[in-house]
Motif scaffolding. Structure first.
Motif, short mmCIF file in Angstrom:
data_model
loop_
_atom_site.label_atom_id
_atom_site.label_comp_id
_atom_site.label_asym_id
_atom_site.label_seq_id
_atom_site.Cartn_x
_atom_site.Cartn_y
_atom_site.Cartn_z
N ARG A 120 39.19 46.08 34.67
CA ARG A 120 38.32 46.71 35.67
C ARG A 120 37.16 45.81 36.08
O ARG A 120 36.74 45.80 37.24
CB ARG A 120 37.73 48.03 35.12
CG ARG A 120 38.77 49.06 34.96
CD ARG A 120 38.24 50.49 34.86
NE ARG A 120 39.34 51.38 35.17
CZ ARG A 120 39.65 51.77 36.39
NH1 ARG A 120 38.94 51.39 37.42
NH2 ARG A 120 40.69 52.55 36.61
N ARG A 121 36.62 45.06 35.13
CA ARG A 121 35.46 44.22 35.50
C ARG A 121 35.88 43.06 36.39
O ARG A 121 35.20 42.70 37.34
CB ARG A 121 34.76 43.73 34.23
CG ARG A 121 34.13 44.88 33.45
CD ARG A 121 33.30 44.41 32.29
NE ARG A 121 34.00 43.45 31.45
CZ ARG A 121 33.43 42.70 30.53
NH1 ARG A 121 32.13 42.76 30.34
NH2 ARG A 121 34.13 41.89 29.78
N LYS A 122 37.05 42.48 36.08
CA LYS A 122 37.55 41.40 36.94
C LYS A 122 37.92 41.94 38.32
O LYS A 122 37.67 41.30 39.34
CB LYS A 122 38.75 40.70 36.29
CG LYS A 122 38.34 39.88 35.07
CD LYS A 122 39.53 39.20 34.45
CE LYS A 122 39.10 38.42 33.21
NZ LYS A 122 40.24 37.88 32.48
N ALA A 123 38.53 43.15 38.34
CA ALA A 123 38.88 43.76 39.62
C ALA A 123 37.61 44.03 40.44
O ALA A 123 37.61 43.89 41.67
CB ALA A 123 39.67 45.04 39.40
N ALA A 124 36.52 44.41 39.76
CA ALA A 124 35.25 44.65 40.47
C ALA A 124 34.75 43.33 41.06
O ALA A 124 34.23 43.29 42.19
CB ALA A 124 34.21 45.23 39.51
N PHE A 125 34.90 42.25 40.31
CA PHE A 125 34.53 40.94 40.86
C PHE A 125 35.36 40.63 42.10
O PHE A 125 34.83 40.21 43.14
CB PHE A 125 34.74 39.83 39.82
CG PHE A 125 34.62 38.46 40.44
CD1 PHE A 125 33.38 37.89 40.68
CD2 PHE A 125 35.76 37.76 40.85
CE1 PHE A 125 33.25 36.66 41.31
CE2 PHE A 125 35.64 36.53 41.47
CZ PHE A 125 34.39 35.98 41.71
N ALA B 276 51.49 38.85 47.12
CA ALA B 276 50.72 39.41 46.00
C ALA B 276 50.46 38.32 44.97
O ALA B 276 51.32 37.48 44.69
CB ALA B 276 51.48 40.56 45.35
N ASP B 277 49.24 38.35 44.42
CA ASP B 277 48.89 37.49 43.29
C ASP B 277 48.77 38.39 42.06
O ASP B 277 47.97 39.34 42.05
CB ASP B 277 47.57 36.76 43.56
CG ASP B 277 47.22 35.77 42.46
OD1 ASP B 277 48.15 35.15 41.90
OD2 ASP B 277 46.01 35.62 42.18
N LEU B 278 49.59 38.13 41.06
CA LEU B 278 49.69 39.00 39.88
C LEU B 278 48.78 38.49 38.77
O LEU B 278 48.78 37.29 38.46
CB LEU B 278 51.15 39.04 39.40
CG LEU B 278 52.19 39.35 40.48
CD1 LEU B 278 53.60 39.34 39.88
CD2 LEU B 278 51.91 40.67 41.17
N GLY B 279 48.00 39.37 38.17
CA GLY B 279 47.04 38.94 37.14
C GLY B 279 46.04 37.96 37.73
O GLY B 279 45.85 36.86 37.23
N SER B 280 45.37 38.42 38.79
CA SER B 280 44.58 37.49 39.63
C SER B 280 43.32 36.98 38.95
O SER B 280 42.81 35.92 39.32
CB SER B 280 44.23 38.21 40.94
OG SER B 280 43.95 37.28 41.93
N GLY B 281 42.78 37.71 37.99
CA GLY B 281 41.60 37.24 37.26
C GLY B 281 40.40 37.08 38.19
O GLY B 281 39.93 38.03 38.80
N ALA B 282 39.92 35.85 38.33
CA ALA B 282 38.80 35.58 39.24
C ALA B 282 39.29 35.23 40.64
O ALA B 282 38.53 34.74 41.47
CB ALA B 282 37.97 34.42 38.68
#
Ligand SMILES: C[S@@+](CC[C@H](N)C(=O)[O-])C[C@H]1O[C@@H](n2cnc3c(N)ncnc32)[C@H](O)[C@@H]1O
Length: 194
Positions: free
Chosen positions: A86-91, A58-64
């Protein structure tokens, strides 16, 4: 250094970040010009420090997707990317889909709440001070699991603070890029005291 397909996927990830960045600030504007070195190569240097095998990560606080998406391009183990924005997760979901990374799952959740199988690997970059990262890793890792945390200049202070509350075996690897300065590889994480 990588397979042709992996290099193509890393190029594709770079283009996706460049395309999405003006809308949702995935990385700082100054970093966009140097994405390859500052984010992609900085993430890829964790590859030789991963434990052997195909256990879940797992990568925590994955951002981009740094380092999680980069390492998912370079390995076949299952990757869980945890990102509360949510927007970063959508990316992340779009990028994983476009790159054909079927072994990646995105969790739009707080790390504190996410439910995952016992992990072989946890990564986190630019997320939190080491004591906080150790608490997440201790909850999520299998007993033999390993945490990889790229750290900046504060690494020694963070290790000192962490040792007040945690037992662990910590190895230090010098960074080869201009992002992190040291990569911590930590195993045997146990809370100190009663
Ligand atoms: C500074 S960014 C670093 C992103 C990426 N790891 C990198 O190195 O480029 C920290 C990310 O962690 C996410 N984050 C912070 N606290 C979180 C939490 N408790 N649970 C899930 N994600 C979190 C933020 O939304 C942000 O995208």
């Amino acid at each position: 250094m990588f397979h042709v397909k992996q290099n193509d996927q890393l190029d594709q990830l770079q283009r996706l970040v460049e395309r999405w960045n003006p809308r949702i600030n995935l990385v700082s504007r100054a970093d966009v010009a140097d994405l390859r070195q500052r984010h992609i190569e900085d993430s890829a240097q964790l590859l030789p420090l991963l434990p052997a095998g195909d256990g879940p990560a797992a990568d925590l606080g994955s951002g981009a997707g740094f380092p999680g998406l980069v390492l998912a391009i370079l390995t076949t183990r299952p990757w869980h990317l945890v990102e509360v924005d949510r927007r970063k997760a959508a990316f992340l979901a779009t990028a994983a889909g476009e790159l054909g990374l079927d072994h990646v799952r995105i969790h739009v959740a707080r790390i504190e709440d996410v439910v995952l199988p016992p992990l072989a690997v946890v990564t986190a970059r630019a997320l939190a001070p080491l004591p906080e990262l150790l608490a997440h890793a201790a909850r999520l890792l299998a007993p033999e699991g390993v945490a990889l945390f790229p750290k900046g200049r504060s690494v020694q202070d963070e290790l000192t603070a962490a040792r007040a509350g945690w037992h662990m075996t910590a190895e230090e690897f010098p960074s080869r890029t201009n992002g992190a300065s040291t990569i911590l590889r930590i195993s045997g994480i146990r809370r100190a005291g009663p």
